[in-house]
Enzyme design. Structure first.
Site, PDB file in Angstrom:
ATOM      1  N   GLY A   1       3.866   1.033   2.602  1.00 45.09           N
ATOM      2  CA  GLY A   1       4.842   0.023   2.192  1.00 45.09           C
ATOM      3  C   GLY A   1       5.601   0.423   0.945  1.00 45.09           C
TER       4      GLY A   1
ATOM      5  N   ARG B   1      -9.237   1.417  10.196  1.00 43.01           N
ATOM      6  CA  ARG B   1     -10.526   1.335  10.902  1.00 43.01           C
ATOM      7  C   ARG B   1     -11.633   1.861   9.994  1.00 43.01           C
ATOM      8  NH1 ARG B   1     -11.528   3.460  17.077  1.00 43.01           N
ATOM      9  NH2 ARG B   1     -13.738   2.948  17.243  1.00 43.01           N
TER      10      ARG B   1
ATOM     11  N   HIS C   1       1.729   5.187  20.297  1.00 43.97           N
ATOM     12  CA  HIS C   1       1.541   5.930  19.057  1.00 43.97           C
ATOM     13  C   HIS C   1       0.074   6.331  18.977  1.00 43.97           C
ATOM     14  CE1 HIS C   1       2.168   7.289  15.049  1.00 43.97           C
ATOM     15  NE2 HIS C   1       1.438   6.348  14.487  1.00 43.97           N
TER      16      HIS C   1
ATOM     17  N   GLY D   1       0.835  -1.197   0.000  1.00 42.55           N
ATOM     18  CA  GLY D   1       0.000   0.000   0.000  1.00 42.55           C
ATOM     19  C   GLY D   1       0.869   1.246   0.000  1.00 42.55           C
TER      20      GLY D   1
ATOM     21  N   ARG E   1       6.737  14.918  13.545  1.00 47.90           N
ATOM     22  CA  ARG E   1       5.579  15.823  13.481  1.00 47.90           C
ATOM     23  C   ARG E   1       5.730  16.975  14.471  1.00 47.90           C
ATOM     24  NH1 ARG E   1       1.200  10.907  12.722  1.00 47.90           N
ATOM     25  NH2 ARG E   1       1.168  11.010  10.440  1.00 47.90           N
TER      26      ARG E   1
END
Length: 310
Positions: free
Chosen positions: A12, A81, A174, A9, A150
């Site tokens: 990856g 999710r 995380h 995806g 971030r």
């Protein structure tokens, strides 16, 4: 050096391409269950070699036999999710995926270093460790590197300074349970508390906690992939080149910070042998409480999965 990325995806594929582009592997395998996707993306990456000046052999595959004798395996496979899906549903489904992936990895590679990216990160790292039978120092979760990146980005935006001058420390789980440690966050060695008012720092900390969700909100479909992929590669580079970088990673603790037998993000030294040292830094009581709370959540979820992961 042979490196395998499981899951073709966005995360990856981004990870695989950056590994090839930085010349960190002689052989790179991109594996996915969907036929054609890893083959197509792998070939596309390989065809950038003449321009990027790398000679990495890149194989796209659906067969774990092609991953044989990998030195490093990166697990990005997992489901996002979906609407109506409870956290418990997601846990069970992704635990099943990571369990199957890890079992297949270990059939073909005896002693790899496994880096887990699949969410929920800390829990999936625990699953990979249990199923692999590897020492804890060879199973590592990518969490704090991304969260710290971030935090550094948001500080740079606020101050209008180079990101290169910013060091940040983010511990814990995380996601919502992360613990950005302000007292160890500096700009060119200057504590951030000397440069920004407390309420601004609090806003940056909160934005960091919601960093992934902010990107999802913009994209509408999908989630972040450039920053997670780049964060994995920072870890891979330290391992492959034996750089001994000190990076925040999800690792199995054995009493450090009052936490035992739980994977949670803390500063570690990463080298050719994986986690070569865990650093137990001085934390204010409030930060230590948050870190232990984060670990407790991970531990509770892992216990819920005991019958699933064996």
């Amino acid at each position: 050096m042979k490196i395998t990325v499981i899951g073709a995806g966005n995360v990856g594929a981004t990870t695989a391409f950056r590994i090839a582009d930085k010349k960190l592997a002689r052989e790179l395998v991109l594996l996915d269950v969907v036929e054609g996707i890893p083959q197509g993306k792998g070939l596309d990456m390989y065809e950038t070699g003449p321009v990027g000046l790398f000679d990495t052999k890149i194989t796209g595959s659906n067969d774990y036999a092609d991953t044989a004798d990998s030195d490093i395996v990166i697990i990005t496979a997992g489901l996002p999710r979906k609407p109506g899906m409870t956290r418990e549903d997601l846990l069970m489904k992704n635990a099943g995926i990571v369990k199957e992936v890890t079992d297949n990895i270990m059939k073909h590679s005896k002693n790899p270093i496994i880096i887990v990216v699949s969410n929920p990160l800390d829990i999936m790292t625990h699953v990979a460790w249990v199923r692999s039978g590897l020492p804890k120092e060879r199973v590592i979760g990518m969490a704090g590197v991304l969260d710290a990146a971030r935090f550094r980005s948001f500080i740079a935006m606020e101050l209008g300074v180079s990101m290169q001058d910013i060091n940040a420390c983010v511990l814990g789980g995380h996601g919502d349970a992360m613990v950005p440690v302000v007292k160890y966050t500096t700009v060119a060695g200057i504590p951030i508390s000397d440069l920004l008012p407390a309420e601004t720092i609090d806003k940056l900390v909160e934005r960091t906690r919601n960093g992934g969700a902010e990107i999802v909100e913009h994209l509408k479909q999908g989630s972040a992939f450039y920053s997670p992929g780049s964060s994995v590669v920072e870890m891979v580079e330290s391992i492959v080149l034996d750089r001994k970088r000190v990076l925040p990673c999800a690792v199995g603790l054995e009493g450090q910070y009052g936490i035992d037998k739980t994977f949670v993000g803390v500063p570690v030294k990463l080298g050719r042998n994986g986690v070569e040292q865990i650093y137990e830094i001085n934390l204010d009581q409030a930060d230590l409480d948050l870190l232990q709370k984060s670990a407790k959540i991970v531990d509770e979820n892992c216990k819920m999965l005991e019958s699933t992961i064996g």
